[in-house]
Write an enzyme that holds these catalytic residues in place. Structure first.
Site, PDB file in Angstrom:
ATOM      1  N   CYS A   1       0.794  -1.230   0.000  1.00 40.25           N
ATOM      2  CA  CYS A   1       0.000   0.000   0.000  1.00 40.25           C
ATOM      3  C   CYS A   1       0.833   1.292   0.000  1.00 40.25           C
ATOM      4  CB  CYS A   1      -1.014  -0.045   1.137  1.00 40.25           C
ATOM      5  SG  CYS A   1      -2.381   1.102   0.860  1.00 40.25           S
TER       6      CYS A   1
ATOM      7  N   ARG B   1     -12.671   6.575  -1.427  1.00 38.02           N
ATOM      8  CA  ARG B   1     -11.567   5.725  -0.982  1.00 38.02           C
ATOM      9  C   ARG B   1     -11.892   4.302  -1.371  1.00 38.02           C
ATOM     10  NH1 ARG B   1      -7.555   7.669   1.935  1.00 38.02           N
ATOM     11  NH2 ARG B   1      -6.741   5.688   2.661  1.00 38.02           N
TER      12      ARG B   1
ATOM     13  N   HIS C   1      -3.401  -5.416   2.494  1.00 34.52           N
ATOM     14  CA  HIS C   1      -3.042  -5.536   3.912  1.00 34.52           C
ATOM     15  C   HIS C   1      -3.731  -6.790   4.421  1.00 34.52           C
ATOM     16  CE1 HIS C   1      -1.784  -1.282   4.339  1.00 34.52           C
ATOM     17  NE2 HIS C   1      -2.824  -0.970   3.611  1.00 34.52           N
TER      18      HIS C   1
HETATM   19  N1  GLN Z   1      -1.834   7.156   1.814  1.00 35.83           N
HETATM   20  C1  GLN Z   1      -2.157   6.217   0.815  1.00 35.83           C
HETATM   21  C2  GLN Z   1      -3.532   6.344   0.209  1.00 35.83           C
HETATM   22  O1  GLN Z   1      -4.488   6.640   0.906  1.00 35.83           O
HETATM   23  C3  GLN Z   1      -1.844   4.818   1.357  1.00 35.83           C
HETATM   24  C4  GLN Z   1      -2.826   4.259   2.337  1.00 35.83           C
HETATM   25  C5  GLN Z   1      -2.419   2.949   2.946  1.00 35.83           C
HETATM   26  O2  GLN Z   1      -1.234   2.577   2.989  1.00 35.83           O
HETATM   27  N2  GLN Z   1      -3.387   2.202   3.461  1.00 35.83           N
HETATM   28  O3  GLN Z   1      -3.634   6.130  -0.960  1.00 35.83           O
END
Ligand code: GLN
Length: 252
Positions: free
Chosen positions: A99, A136, A198
């Site tokens: 990520c 998101r 994750h």
């Molecule tokens: N900051 C990044 C995004 O929101 C990565 C998020 C994460 O590692 N879960 O795209």
């Protein structure tokens, strides 16, 4: 002649800052799967200012984090780690980035605030976050990886795109993956693996964990084949994650 004692030497990048949704579980999984086979395991946490030693590193891991933490490590990544990471990749060190860590292995990550962070440049990818109001990508993920599946949990705003020098790690079955558009998940350049999963990723995907361990240890023993482990419980957990994620995909 007795075979040399194998030892997996892992460099864990920024464990204090880059570690969410159980990313640290990946290290526990690697350790356990090595030790069950009588393979020694050593993890070196490398924080800001600490140097990677490419020759003595079989595997590098970096987890995810939000934009704030990415900003805190990006400078160090470029100034202190990037050159050694590229050298490690040349020396067949396996690199796994999740990520936020995945985003930082690419050419750049443009965060929600529009500011561009340069990446380590060892994956031919780039990532842009469309801004704080953008959707998101959150939820359980199932992807097709070769003949099998990988499962995990994603939560990112950044959209990642692959250049010609990278191939997707997997194809999305349920979830969003790299950008929610092209059905790809993760990226691979030689022995560098990036993914949005994750979860922790490796305990839920023991086949992928072994694939990485084997590849990493082949730096020491070319013909190495890992002994099988009893993965009945892991396999059940994996199957349940596939069931839940695909059921949700069908319902909504
Ligand atoms: N900051 C990044 C995004 O929101 C990565 C998020 C994460 O590692 N879960 O795209």
């Amino acid at each position: 002649m007795a075979k040399k004692q194998l030892k997996l030497r892992l460099a864990h990048l920024y464990p204090k800052r880059m570690n969410i949704y159980g990313d640290r579980g990946n290290i526990m999984c690697l350790k356990r799967r090595c030790e069950l086979r009588g393979i020694e395991f050593e993890a070196a946490p490398l924080e800001l200012g600490d140097k990677i030693r490419p020759k003595e590193t079989d595997l590098v891991f970096i987890g995810g984090a939000q934009d704030r933490e990415q900003r805190l490590v990006a400078d160090d990544m470029v100034k202190i780690k990037a050159k050694a990471l590229a050298e490690a990749a040349e020396r067949n060190t396996v690199i796994l980035a999740v990520c936020g860590g995945y985003q930082l292995m690419g050419k750049f990550y443009r965060g929600a605030d529009g500011v561009e962070l340069p990446g380590a440049g060892i994956l031919d990818i780039w990532t842009a976050h469309p801004g704080p109001d953008a959707e998101r990508f959150i939820g359980n993920v199932v992807v097709k990886w070769g003949e099998t599946t990988l499962v995990g949990f994603e939560n990112h705003g950044g959209r990642t795109y692959l250049g010609k020098g990278a191939t997707p790690l997997a194809a999305v079955v349920a979830g969003y993956g790299n950008n929610g558009e092209d059905g790809t998940e993760g990226a691979v350049c030689r022995n560098v693996y990036g993914t949005y999963l994750h979860g922790s990723l490796l305990p839920k995907n023991p086949a992928f964990a072994d694939f990485l361990i084997e590849k990493a240890l082949r730096r020491q023993q070319k013909d190495l084949r890992l002994a099988e482990l009893d993965d009945r419980i892991e396999t059940m957990a994996h199957a349940e994650a596939v069931r839940l994620a695909t059921r949700r995909a069908i319902i909504g």
